[in-house]
Design a protein around this motif. Structure first.
Motif, PDB file in Angstrom:
ATOM      1  N   LYS A  70       0.843  -1.197   0.000  1.00 49.89           N
ATOM      2  CA  LYS A  70       0.000   0.000   0.000  1.00 49.89           C
ATOM      3  C   LYS A  70       0.877   1.245   0.000  1.00 49.89           C
ATOM      4  O   LYS A  70       1.917   1.288   0.674  1.00 49.89           O
ATOM      5  CB  LYS A  70      -0.865  -0.030   1.269  1.00 49.89           C
ATOM      6  N   GLU A  71       0.465   2.260  -0.741  1.00 44.84           N
ATOM      7  CA  GLU A  71       1.172   3.531  -0.674  1.00 44.84           C
ATOM      8  C   GLU A  71       0.946   4.088   0.726  1.00 44.84           C
ATOM      9  O   GLU A  71      -0.165   4.090   1.234  1.00 44.84           O
ATOM     10  CB  GLU A  71       0.651   4.491  -1.738  1.00 44.84           C
ATOM     11  N   GLY A  72       2.005   4.506   1.372  1.00 43.04           N
ATOM     12  CA  GLY A  72       1.905   4.992   2.746  1.00 43.04           C
ATOM     13  C   GLY A  72       2.032   3.893   3.782  1.00 43.04           C
ATOM     14  O   GLY A  72       1.663   4.078   4.943  1.00 43.04           O
ATOM     15  N   ILE A  73       2.567   2.751   3.389  1.00 43.73           N
ATOM     16  CA  ILE A  73       2.706   1.609   4.320  1.00 43.73           C
ATOM     17  C   ILE A  73       3.626   1.959   5.487  1.00 43.73           C
ATOM     18  O   ILE A  73       3.427   1.470   6.598  1.00 43.73           O
ATOM     19  CB  ILE A  73       3.193   0.343   3.582  1.00 43.73           C
ATOM     20  N   LEU A  74       4.587   2.845   5.254  1.00 42.75           N
ATOM     21  CA  LEU A  74       5.508   3.236   6.320  1.00 42.75           C
ATOM     22  C   LEU A  74       4.746   3.890   7.470  1.00 42.75           C
ATOM     23  O   LEU A  74       4.978   3.563   8.642  1.00 42.75           O
ATOM     24  CB  LEU A  74       6.585   4.184   5.783  1.00 42.75           C
ATOM     25  N   LYS A  75       3.816   4.778   7.153  1.00 40.63           N
ATOM     26  CA  LYS A  75       3.032   5.435   8.213  1.00 40.63           C
ATOM     27  C   LYS A  75       2.186   4.422   8.976  1.00 40.63           C
ATOM     28  O   LYS A  75       2.053   4.519  10.193  1.00 40.63           O
ATOM     29  CB  LYS A  75       2.145   6.529   7.626  1.00 40.63           C
ATOM     30  N   ASP A  76       1.641   3.454   8.267  1.00 40.22           N
ATOM     31  CA  ASP A  76       0.863   2.411   8.937  1.00 40.22           C
ATOM     32  C   ASP A  76       1.759   1.591   9.870  1.00 40.22           C
ATOM     33  O   ASP A  76       1.387   1.277  11.001  1.00 40.22           O
ATOM     34  CB  ASP A  76       0.212   1.472   7.922  1.00 40.22           C
ATOM     35  N   ALA A  77       2.942   1.234   9.382  1.00 37.49           N
ATOM     36  CA  ALA A  77       3.855   0.404  10.165  1.00 37.49           C
ATOM     37  C   ALA A  77       4.410   1.160  11.365  1.00 37.49           C
ATOM     38  O   ALA A  77       4.696   0.556  12.407  1.00 37.49           O
ATOM     39  CB  ALA A  77       4.992  -0.109   9.283  1.00 37.49           C
ATOM     40  N   GLU A  78       4.560   2.480  11.237  1.00 38.64           N
ATOM     41  CA  GLU A  78       5.079   3.271  12.354  1.00 38.64           C
ATOM     42  C   GLU A  78       4.171   3.179  13.580  1.00 38.64           C
ATOM     43  O   GLU A  78       4.620   3.346  14.703  1.00 38.64           O
ATOM     44  CB  GLU A  78       5.252   4.732  11.938  1.00 38.64           C
ATOM     45  N   GLN A  79       2.907   2.902  13.374  1.00 42.55           N
ATOM     46  CA  GLN A  79       1.972   2.749  14.492  1.00 42.55           C
ATOM     47  C   GLN A  79       2.241   1.470  15.284  1.00 42.55           C
ATOM     48  O   GLN A  79       1.722   1.299  16.377  1.00 42.55           O
ATOM     49  CB  GLN A  79       0.527   2.750  13.983  1.00 42.55           C
ATOM     50  N   HIS A  80       3.061   0.593  14.718  1.00 42.57           N
ATOM     51  CA  HIS A  80       3.342  -0.694  15.360  1.00 42.57           C
ATOM     52  C   HIS A  80       4.800  -0.806  15.816  1.00 42.57           C
ATOM     53  O   HIS A  80       5.296  -1.920  16.014  1.00 42.57           O
ATOM     54  CB  HIS A  80       3.015  -1.837  14.391  1.00 42.57           C
ATOM     55  N   LEU A  81       5.481   0.314  15.973  1.00 39.11           N
ATOM     56  CA  LEU A  81       6.896   0.278  16.361  1.00 39.11           C
ATOM     57  C   LEU A  81       7.114  -0.471  17.671  1.00 39.11           C
ATOM     58  O   LEU A  81       8.062  -1.243  17.803  1.00 39.11           O
ATOM     59  CB  LEU A  81       7.472   1.692  16.464  1.00 39.11           C
ATOM     60  N   LEU A  83       5.270  -2.851  18.991  1.00 39.69           N
ATOM     61  CA  LEU A  83       5.060  -4.277  18.740  1.00 39.69           C
ATOM     62  C   LEU A  83       6.270  -4.877  18.029  1.00 39.69           C
ATOM     63  O   LEU A  83       6.737  -5.973  18.370  1.00 39.69           O
ATOM     64  CB  LEU A  83       3.812  -4.488  17.867  1.00 39.69           C
ATOM     65  N   LEU A  84       6.805  -4.147  17.045  1.00 43.91           N
ATOM     66  CA  LEU A  84       7.943  -4.635  16.272  1.00 43.91           C
ATOM     67  C   LEU A  84       9.236  -4.615  17.070  1.00 43.91           C
ATOM     68  O   LEU A  84      10.150  -5.403  16.803  1.00 43.91           O
ATOM     69  CB  LEU A  84       8.108  -3.805  14.996  1.00 43.91           C
ATOM     70  N   GLY A  85       9.347  -3.687  18.015  1.00 44.01           N
ATOM     71  CA  GLY A  85      10.549  -3.590  18.830  1.00 44.01           C
ATOM     72  C   GLY A  85      11.741  -3.018  18.084  1.00 44.01           C
ATOM     73  O   GLY A  85      12.884  -3.423  18.331  1.00 44.01           O
ATOM     74  N   ILE A  86      11.485  -2.108  17.146  1.00 44.06           N
ATOM     75  CA  ILE A  86      12.552  -1.470  16.384  1.00 44.06           C
ATOM     76  C   ILE A  86      12.319   0.037  16.372  1.00 44.06           C
ATOM     77  O   ILE A  86      11.249   0.509  16.740  1.00 44.06           O
ATOM     78  CB  ILE A  86      12.628  -2.006  14.932  1.00 44.06           C
ATOM     79  N   THR A  87      13.319   0.783  15.935  1.00 48.23           N
ATOM     80  CA  THR A  87      13.200   2.236  15.869  1.00 48.23           C
ATOM     81  C   THR A  87      12.564   2.647  14.542  1.00 48.23           C
ATOM     82  O   THR A  87      12.486   1.852  13.596  1.00 48.23           O
ATOM     83  CB  THR A  87      14.581   2.909  15.979  1.00 48.23           C
ATOM     84  N   ALA A  88      12.158   3.903  14.477  1.00 44.32           N
ATOM     85  CA  ALA A  88      11.578   4.428  13.242  1.00 44.32           C
ATOM     86  C   ALA A  88      12.603   4.406  12.112  1.00 44.32           C
ATOM     87  O   ALA A  88      12.254   4.134  10.954  1.00 44.32           O
ATOM     88  CB  ALA A  88      11.060   5.851  13.466  1.00 44.32           C
ATOM     89  N   GLU A  89      13.854   4.664  12.441  1.00 45.02           N
ATOM     90  CA  GLU A  89      14.910   4.645  11.427  1.00 45.02           C
ATOM     91  C   GLU A  89      15.116   3.224  10.883  1.00 45.02           C
ATOM     92  O   GLU A  89      15.295   3.024   9.687  1.00 45.02           O
ATOM     93  CB  GLU A  89      16.234   5.184  11.995  1.00 45.02           C
ATOM     94  N   GLN A  90      15.109   2.246  11.780  1.00 47.98           N
ATOM     95  CA  GLN A  90      15.243   0.856  11.344  1.00 47.98           C
ATOM     96  C   GLN A  90      14.065   0.458  10.455  1.00 47.98           C
ATOM     97  O   GLN A  90      14.244  -0.214   9.444  1.00 47.98           O
ATOM     98  CB  GLN A  90      15.293  -0.087  12.544  1.00 47.98           C
ATOM     99  N   LEU A  91      12.871   0.880  10.840  1.00 54.13           N
ATOM    100  CA  LEU A  91      11.679   0.561  10.063  1.00 54.13           C
ATOM    101  C   LEU A  91      11.779   1.155   8.664  1.00 54.13           C
ATOM    102  O   LEU A  91      11.529   0.475   7.670  1.00 54.13           O
ATOM    103  CB  LEU A  91      10.423   1.082  10.770  1.00 54.13           C
ATOM    104  N   LYS A  92      12.169   2.422   8.598  1.00 54.43           N
ATOM    105  CA  LYS A  92      12.300   3.089   7.302  1.00 54.43           C
ATOM    106  C   LYS A  92      13.338   2.388   6.436  1.00 54.43           C
ATOM    107  O   LYS A  92      13.118   2.156   5.246  1.00 54.43           O
ATOM    108  CB  LYS A  92      12.678   4.559   7.503  1.00 54.43           C
ATOM    109  N   ALA A  93      14.475   2.042   7.022  1.00 52.04           N
ATOM    110  CA  ALA A  93      15.536   1.343   6.278  1.00 52.04           C
ATOM    111  C   ALA A  93      15.052  -0.036   5.819  1.00 52.04           C
ATOM    112  O   ALA A  93      15.328  -0.458   4.689  1.00 52.04           O
ATOM    113  CB  ALA A  93      16.785   1.210   7.131  1.00 52.04           C
ATOM    114  N   GLY A  94      14.346  -0.741   6.685  1.00 56.88           N
ATOM    115  CA  GLY A  94      13.857  -2.077   6.341  1.00 56.88           C
ATOM    116  C   GLY A  94      12.850  -2.055   5.205  1.00 56.88           C
ATOM    117  O   GLY A  94      12.960  -2.822   4.246  1.00 56.88           O
ATOM    118  N   ILE A  95      11.872  -1.164   5.282  1.00 55.02           N
ATOM    119  CA  ILE A  95      10.867  -1.074   4.224  1.00 55.02           C
ATOM    120  C   ILE A  95      11.512  -0.565   2.936  1.00 55.02           C
ATOM    121  O   ILE A  95      11.197  -1.035   1.842  1.00 55.02           O
ATOM    122  CB  ILE A  95       9.678  -0.205   4.660  1.00 55.02           C
TER     123      ILE A  95
END
Length: 169
Positions: A70-81, A83-95
Motif C-alpha cells: 500500500k502507498e503509505g505503508i511506512l506510516k501504517d507500520a510506524e503505528q506498530h513500532l 510491537l515490532l521492537g525497532i526504531t523508526a529509522e530501522q523501520l524506514k531502512a527495512g521497508i
C-alpha cells in the motif's frame, strides 16, 4: 539474487568468519550462538525479519513472491513500532530495502493489488508505477553488470602486467 538471499549469504559469511576467529578459543557451544548474531548486528535485516514475523501476508518469506505494498505503508507500520521492537529509522531502512529489490519490482505489474499490513487489498498498481518498476529493475541489472565488470577488470589487468614484465627484461 533477492534481498533475503543476499542477507542470508552475508550472514552466513560473517558467521563463518567469526567461527574461524573463535574456533581455537571456544569449541562447539560458541558456534551455535553466533548464528543468531549477524541478523541482530544489521538493523535493516532485523527490521525486515520482524516485519515478516508480524505481518507475513505483506512481507512474505522467500521463495514466496513479494507483493506490492500500500502507498503509505511506512506510516501504517510506524503505528506498530512498539510491537515490532525497532526504531523508526530501522523501520524506514527495512521497508526501503524491501521495496528496492528485483523481487519487489517484479511484483509491481499493472493492476496488481496493493496490500496493507494485514494482507488486505487497498489499491492497485498503476501503469506509471509498473513502468517505473521495470525501469528500476533494468537500472539495477545494468549496475550489477557494471560492478561485475569492474570486479573482473583488476584481475584481467594483472596477467597483462606480468606478461609485459618478462618482455622488458
Amino acid at each position: 539474487m533477492g534481498f533475503e538471499q543476499l542477507a542470508e549469504l552475508r550472514d552466513r559469511l560473517r558467521a563463518e568468519k567469526e567461527q574461524v576467529k573463535t574456533e581455537s578459543a571456544k569449541p562447539q557451544k560458541r558456534k551455535a550462538s553466533q548464528k543468531a548474531k549477524p541478523r541482530e548486528q544489521d538493523p535493516t535485516v532485523e527490521a525486515i525479519w520482524r516485519l515478516q514475523k508480524h505481518f507475513p501476508l505483506a512481507f512474505p518469506v522467500n521463495p514466496a513472491p513479494k507483493v506490492p505494498l500500500k502507498e503509505g505503508i511506512l506510516k501504517d507500520a510506524e503505528q506498530h513500532l512498539q510491537l515490532l521492537g525497532i526504531t523508526a529509522e530501522q523501520l524506514k531502512a527495512g521497508i526501503g530495502a524491501w521495496c528496492r529489490g528485483g523481487r519487489y519490482w517484479a511484483a509491481m505489474t499493472e493492476n496488481a493489488p496493493r496490500l496493507d499490513l494485514q494482507g488486505q487489498p487497498v489499491g492497485v498498481v498503476t501503469a506509471a508505477q509498473a513502468l517505473h518498476a521495470r525501469q528500476q529493475a533494468r537500472r539495477q541489472r545494468a549496475e550489477a553488470r557494471r560492478n561485475q565488470a569492474k570486479a573482473k577488470a583488476p584481475a584481467d589487468d594483472k596477467p597483462v602486467e606480468n606478461a609485459a614484465a618478462p618482455a622488458a627484461e
